[in-house]
Design a protein around this motif. Structure first.
Motif, PDB file in Angstrom:
ATOM      1  N   SER A 117       2.254   6.058   4.869  1.00  0.00           N
ATOM      2  CA  SER A 117       1.981   4.845   4.567  1.00  0.00           C
ATOM      3  C   SER A 117       1.940   4.023   5.995  1.00  0.00           C
ATOM      4  O   SER A 117       1.115   3.066   5.556  1.00  0.00           O
ATOM      5  CB  SER A 117       3.383   3.874   3.850  1.00  0.00           C
ATOM      6  N   ASN A 118       2.324   4.522   6.980  1.00  0.00           N
ATOM      7  CA  ASN A 118       1.894   3.834   8.419  1.00  0.00           C
ATOM      8  C   ASN A 118       0.785   4.587   8.791  1.00  0.00           C
ATOM      9  O   ASN A 118       0.204   3.772   9.763  1.00  0.00           O
ATOM     10  CB  ASN A 118       3.023   4.053   9.115  1.00  0.00           C
ATOM     11  N   GLY A 119       0.130   5.353   8.142  1.00  0.00           N
ATOM     12  CA  GLY A 119      -1.290   5.876   8.607  1.00  0.00           C
ATOM     13  C   GLY A 119      -1.251   6.816   9.800  1.00  0.00           C
ATOM     14  O   GLY A 119      -2.169   7.419  10.001  1.00  0.00           O
ATOM     15  N   ASN A 120      -0.186   7.133  10.042  1.00  0.00           N
ATOM     16  CA  ASN A 120       0.110   8.261  11.029  1.00  0.00           C
ATOM     17  C   ASN A 120       0.724   9.356  10.641  1.00  0.00           C
ATOM     18  O   ASN A 120       0.121  10.675  10.878  1.00  0.00           O
ATOM     19  CB  ASN A 120       0.922   7.344  12.347  1.00  0.00           C
ATOM     20  N   GLN A 121       1.784   9.380  10.174  1.00  0.00           N
ATOM     21  CA  GLN A 121       2.525  10.658   9.906  1.00  0.00           C
ATOM     22  C   GLN A 121       1.806  11.242   8.518  1.00  0.00           C
ATOM     23  O   GLN A 121       1.845  10.470   7.251  1.00  0.00           O
ATOM     24  CB  GLN A 121       4.042  10.492   9.494  1.00  0.00           C
ATOM     25  N   TRP A 122       1.399  12.432   8.696  1.00  0.00           N
ATOM     26  CA  TRP A 122       0.832  12.868   7.350  1.00  0.00           C
ATOM     27  C   TRP A 122       2.054  13.520   6.344  1.00  0.00           C
ATOM     28  O   TRP A 122       3.179  14.027   6.911  1.00  0.00           O
ATOM     29  CB  TRP A 122      -0.066  14.210   7.951  1.00  0.00           C
TER      30      TRP A 122
END
Length: 233
Positions: A20-25
């Protein structure tokens, strides 16, 4: 130091999606299957389709089929200094072809060759980029239907209604018929007996428990080929 591998897939239910934060896959099922096959520390760099979408191919010859995305991925890898790539794809079934083992193998080989053919379009030193196709003979769901013990480990019992198919690589049916042996429908029916529904999280959970030897045995054509190739890493 972990081995860094660039991976690309079709969507969330195979190679996952960004958090959701665009970083953690958020991993899909292929990451644990790769880790178990390589048996070493790995860091994955997952590439979204829109990242390679606008990469221009400068070649007089035009790649076809999966070669297009595969070539763009290789160009991206060279630009960003990545040397190892795994490209996942379902082979599905070509329209107007019979659902026979022979036709299925032909389709698998066609997709496999399209992916690996990307290397013929770039100026690539033989050791500069290692491109490994990860192609399911039909689709990822077939691989997830290979090991009944994975379901036992996840949900406390082996599937019985229905039980798992004897040859999961070759099951097929009409997509529009939810009662057919279309792999997505078959897996959905298996999961229903555990009160579960198909999704990325469930796929990842099952893959974490799959025994690689069993998967190689049950899906010897497609996963067997990938396992052999990935040992190059």
């Amino acid at each position: 130091m972990p081995e860094i591998i660039l991976i690309f897939g079709e969507g969330p239910t195979d190679y996952g999606k960004p958090g959701s934060n665009g970083n953690q896959w958020k991993d899909g099922p292929i990451q644990p299957l790769i880790r178990k096959s390589v048996c070493k520390e790995i860091r994955f760099v997952c590439v979204l389709k829109n990242v390679i979408k606008n990469i221009r191919i400068q070649s007089r010859r035009k790649p076809k089929g999966k070669s297009i995305a595969s070539l763009k991925l290789c160009l991206y890898a060279k630009k960003e200094n990545y040397s190892k790539i795994i490209f996942f794809s379902d082979a599905d079934r070509e329209q107007r072809t019979k659902n026979t083992p022979l036709e299925s193998k032909k389709r698998f080989e066609k997709i496999y060759k399209e992916i690996i053919n990307a290397l013929n379009f770039i100026d690539n030193n033989s050791k500069e980029i290692l491109l490994i196709p990860m192609v399911a003979l039909k689709m990822i769901e077939s691989w997830l239907l290979a090991d009944e013990n994975a379901f036992d480990n996840c949900y406390g019992k082996k599937p019985t209604s229905p039980s798992l198919p004897t040859n999961p690589e070759f099951i097929w049916g009409k997509e529009e018929d939810i009662h057919s042996d279309y792999p997505k429908h078959y897996l959905r029916r298996v999961l229903e007996q555990f009160n579960k529904q198909p999704c990325r999280e469930i796929y990842h959970e099952i893959a974490e428990e799959i025994d690689i030897k069993t998967l190689k045995s049950k899906c010897s054509i497609s996963f067997g080929k990938f396992f052999q190739d990935v040992q190059k890493i």
